[in-house]
Design a protein around this motif. Structure first.
Motif, PDB file in Angstrom:
ATOM      1  N   SER A 117      22.833  29.585 -50.619  1.00 33.09           N
ATOM      2  CA  SER A 117      22.748  28.845 -51.879  1.00 33.09           C
ATOM      3  C   SER A 117      24.057  28.961 -52.655  1.00 33.09           C
ATOM      4  O   SER A 117      24.468  28.010 -53.331  1.00 33.09           O
ATOM      5  N   ARG A 158      26.983  29.249 -51.196  1.00 27.53           N
ATOM      6  CA  ARG A 158      27.906  28.355 -50.493  1.00 27.53           C
ATOM      7  C   ARG A 158      27.649  26.901 -50.856  1.00 27.53           C
ATOM      8  O   ARG A 158      28.593  26.101 -50.961  1.00 27.53           O
ATOM      9  N   GLU A 159      26.375  26.548 -51.038  1.00 26.35           N
ATOM     10  CA  GLU A 159      26.042  25.178 -51.445  1.00 26.35           C
ATOM     11  C   GLU A 159      26.645  24.870 -52.812  1.00 26.35           C
ATOM     12  O   GLU A 159      27.173  23.783 -53.042  1.00 26.35           O
ATOM     13  N   ARG A 181      29.692  22.115 -53.672  1.00 25.17           N
ATOM     14  CA  ARG A 181      29.519  21.032 -54.643  1.00 25.17           C
ATOM     15  C   ARG A 181      30.370  21.242 -55.897  1.00 25.17           C
ATOM     16  O   ARG A 181      30.320  20.451 -56.825  1.00 25.17           O
ATOM     17  N   HIS A 223      20.394  24.254 -55.236  1.00 22.83           N
ATOM     18  CA  HIS A 223      21.174  24.927 -54.197  1.00 22.83           C
ATOM     19  C   HIS A 223      20.270  25.786 -53.311  1.00 22.83           C
ATOM     20  O   HIS A 223      20.503  25.894 -52.103  1.00 22.83           O
ATOM     21  N   LEU A 264      18.559  23.317 -50.980  1.00 26.41           N
ATOM     22  CA  LEU A 264      19.484  22.884 -49.927  1.00 26.41           C
ATOM     23  C   LEU A 264      19.677  23.981 -48.886  1.00 26.41           C
ATOM     24  O   LEU A 264      19.748  23.707 -47.679  1.00 26.41           O
ATOM     25  N   ALA A 265      19.749  25.225 -49.336  1.00 23.88           N
ATOM     26  CA  ALA A 265      19.899  26.351 -48.407  1.00 23.88           C
ATOM     27  C   ALA A 265      18.643  26.524 -47.556  1.00 23.88           C
ATOM     28  O   ALA A 265      18.734  26.789 -46.350  1.00 23.88           O
ATOM     29  N   ARG A 275      18.489  24.380 -44.628  1.00 30.79           N
ATOM     30  CA  ARG A 275      19.405  24.739 -43.545  1.00 30.79           C
ATOM     31  C   ARG A 275      18.835  25.850 -42.670  1.00 30.79           C
ATOM     32  O   ARG A 275      19.469  26.256 -41.693  1.00 30.79           O
ATOM     33  N   ARG A 319      17.576  17.020 -46.500  1.00 32.26           N
ATOM     34  CA  ARG A 319      18.818  17.444 -47.170  1.00 32.26           C
ATOM     35  C   ARG A 319      19.603  16.233 -47.658  1.00 32.26           C
ATOM     36  O   ARG A 319      20.129  16.227 -48.781  1.00 32.26           O
ATOM     37  N   LEU A 343      20.557  15.462 -51.528  1.00 30.62           N
ATOM     38  CA  LEU A 343      21.947  15.232 -51.956  1.00 30.62           C
ATOM     39  C   LEU A 343      22.103  13.865 -52.603  1.00 30.62           C
ATOM     40  O   LEU A 343      22.837  13.707 -53.587  1.00 30.62           O
TER      41      LEU A 343
END
Length: 220
Positions: free
Chosen positions: A165, A167-168, A172, A181, A184-185, A188, A209, A213
């Motif tokens: 999260s 890194r997300e 961005r 985030h 989104l993580a 993955r 995802r 986004l």
């Protein structure tokens, strides 16, 4: 890292422990993070999931199915190790386990079902050695399972999600880690629990995802 989380994202992390306890689980995994996020249906990322039919109720059913809710079938010896990963209807599982395997069959700590079988076996051996060194049978001398107030640890896959999260957020160029985030993580996640959970929810993580986004770009 935790101070970089927004207030709603912190609520997701804290709520994951509550979700684990409510399910009787002895670990905090990606499934509990997702359940906790779904408590905030208006948050970015979560709102996309909700719009496409994912709810706390459907997610909880998916988690129960993937993690291993007990069914009415008879239990054989091959189920002994799997039983230790069950956290749903624990009293019934304990009764069945003790009938099949003897008293105290579930007195060792519950392990993360997302761990590999060799790792679970290594942990089991380590816990038995520690129990022997203490002379308490692994339960503090009480013969009872850990109580609901005990701290529940995060699994490696849950920690990985929290790291992803970050890194997300960096990708961005956001200045904080928000619920979006974390979502989104989670999407993955490549562990078997996450994959099985999304499969039962009818969610294709990569496509979801992309939709999350797209919604974030629209809202920006």
């Amino acid at each position: 890292m935790f101070e970089r989380f927004s207030r709603p994202a912190r609520e997701v992390v804290i709520g994951a422990q509550e979700e684990a306890r409510s399910l009787g689980h002895d670990w905090i995994g990606t499934e509990h993070l997702l359940l906790s996020a779904l408590r905030l249906p208006e948050q970015p990322g979560v709102s996309t999931l909700v719009r496409l039919g994912v709810s706390a109720e459907t997610c909880r059913a998916a988690v129960s199915s993937v993690v291993g809710g007990a069914d009415g079938d008879a239990l054989g010896p091959e189920d002994a190790e799997a039983l230790k990963a069950f956290g749903i209807d624990l009293e019934e599982i304990r009764r069945r386990a003790e009938n099949a395997f003897g008293d105290g069959a579930l007195d060792t700590p519950v392990s993360d079902p997302g761990e590999s079988a060799p790792r679970r076996r290594r942990l089991g051996r380590l816990r038995r050695r520690e129990s022997g060194a203490r002379g308490d049978g692994g339960s503090g001398g009480t013969g009872e399972l850990p109580g609901p107030s005990r701290h529940i640890p995060f699994t490696g896959r849950a920690k990985k999600t929290l790291e992803l999260s970050l890194r997300e957020a960096v990708a961005r160029k956001d200045r904080h880690i928000g619920v979006e985030h974390v979502v989104l993580a989670l999407l993955r996640g490549d562990d078997k629990i996450s994959q099985g959970m999304f499969q039962r929810l009818g969610v294709a993580p990569k496509e979801m995802r992309d939709l999350v986004l797209a919604d974030l770009r629209t809202a920006a």
